[in-house]
Design a protein around this motif. Structure first.
Motif, mmCIF file in Angstrom:
data_model
loop_
_atom_site.group_PDB
_atom_site.id
_atom_site.type_symbol
_atom_site.label_atom_id
_atom_site.label_comp_id
_atom_site.label_asym_id
_atom_site.label_seq_id
_atom_site.Cartn_x
_atom_site.Cartn_y
_atom_site.Cartn_z
ATOM 1 N N GLN A 104 0.938 -1.231 0.085
ATOM 2 C CA GLN A 104 0.092 0.162 0.118
ATOM 3 C C GLN A 104 1.029 1.295 0.190
ATOM 4 O O GLN A 104 1.655 1.391 0.784
ATOM 5 N N ASP A 132 1.018 -3.422 13.443
ATOM 6 C CA ASP A 132 0.565 -4.181 12.243
ATOM 7 C C ASP A 132 1.085 -3.933 10.962
ATOM 8 O O ASP A 132 0.362 -4.510 10.133
ATOM 9 N N ALA A 133 2.142 -3.186 10.848
ATOM 10 C CA ALA A 133 2.625 -2.721 9.567
ATOM 11 C C ALA A 133 4.050 -2.429 9.578
ATOM 12 O O ALA A 133 4.489 -2.258 10.765
ATOM 13 N N TYR A 156 7.119 -0.726 7.055
ATOM 14 C CA TYR A 156 7.243 0.396 6.055
ATOM 15 C C TYR A 156 8.581 0.409 5.523
ATOM 16 O O TYR A 156 9.471 0.311 6.417
ATOM 17 N N ARG A 195 3.564 0.491 2.362
ATOM 18 C CA ARG A 195 3.491 0.145 3.787
ATOM 19 C C ARG A 195 2.881 -1.540 3.541
ATOM 20 O O ARG A 195 1.931 -1.792 2.374
ATOM 21 N N LEU A 196 3.377 -2.243 4.346
ATOM 22 C CA LEU A 196 2.890 -3.800 4.094
ATOM 23 C C LEU A 196 2.315 -4.547 5.313
ATOM 24 O O LEU A 196 3.047 -4.187 6.582
ATOM 25 N N ALA A 197 1.214 -5.057 5.288
ATOM 26 C CA ALA A 197 0.627 -5.435 6.483
ATOM 27 C C ALA A 197 1.584 -6.486 7.152
ATOM 28 O O ALA A 197 2.155 -7.451 6.308
ATOM 29 N N ARG A 198 1.937 -6.584 8.256
ATOM 30 C CA ARG A 198 3.029 -7.366 8.898
ATOM 31 C C ARG A 198 2.589 -8.794 8.804
ATOM 32 O O ARG A 198 3.409 -9.590 8.300
#
Length: 215
Positions: free
Chosen positions: A20, A38-39, A41, A93-96
């Motif tokens: 994202q 939760d993410a 970067y 941004r990447l969801a963890r």
């Protein structure tokens, strides 16, 4: 380090689905200390200020992130520090959870991230030394040399170095007062070690700067 540089061309479309793209105005928060982590970067543009809030309300800046840097890689449930934009920032941004599953299938990328976290640990150890038994001039010189070197690796330019962060930011990073930082910049300018230019410095005497940093 860019994530994409560790991937083969045929792997990029699969990875792109996870991303994202996010943009942040100056002073906007990417995340805050103690928020659920939760993410992850990966910065692509701009400078990010990393800091911890101490129990008495004071702020300790622990670093400045540049394009290519990762934020939020630690596997803790909550972020251990806050991150906000110094200037205009862009990031992937990447969801963890999704990123963790992706890494399970990409050991070569996991190795690159391990190299990155090892380097970050080394920088943290250097920061402990920097905040220890060094005088103000040595601290400021070390900061400027390290920032110049990071900027040079990023852009190939090492003479005129932008400083988008404020003098207060630098003071909070070095454990000094803003008055001490300002006086030290002025002194380095008067003895022609640096030339202070709008939004940055120009290194006039790199040998002296490096001697101070190595003290």
């Amino acid at each position: 380090m860019s994530i994409c540089s560790a991937l083969e061309a045929h792997e990029l479309p699969e990875f792109d689905v996870l991303i994202q793209r996010a943009n942040f105005a100056p002073r906007a928060a990417l995340f805050a200390q103690d928020q659920p982590a939760d993410a992850v970067y990966n910065l692509t543009e701009g400078v990010v200020r990393l800091y911890k809030l101490l129990p008495d309300g004071r702020r300790q800046i622990i670093g400045f992130a540049l394009p290519g840097d990762f934020l939020g890689l630690a596997m803790a449930e909550r972020y251990g520090f806050s991150a906000d934009a110094v200037d205009t920032v862009s990031a992937c941004r990447l969801a963890r959870e999704e990123f963790a599953h992706y890494l399970d299938a990409k050991p070569h990328l996991l190795r690159r991230l391990h190299e990155y976290t090892t380097h970050e640990l080394s920088l943290a150890q250097d920061q402990m030394v920097l905040l220890g038994r060094r005088n103000a001039e040595e601290k400021v010189a070390t900061f400027l040399v390290n920032w110049r070197d990071r900027w040079a690796r990023l852009t190939g330019k090492a003479v005129t170095v932008p400083l988008p962060m404020s003098r207060q930011d630098i003071a909070d990073f070095l454990g000094l007062t803003i008055e001490t930082v300002s006086r030290t910049f002025s002194r380095l300018g008067k003895d022609k070690t640096i030339l202070i230019v709008p939004d940055g410095i120009r290194v006039l005497d790199p040998q002296r700067m490096e001697r101070l940093a190595a003290a």
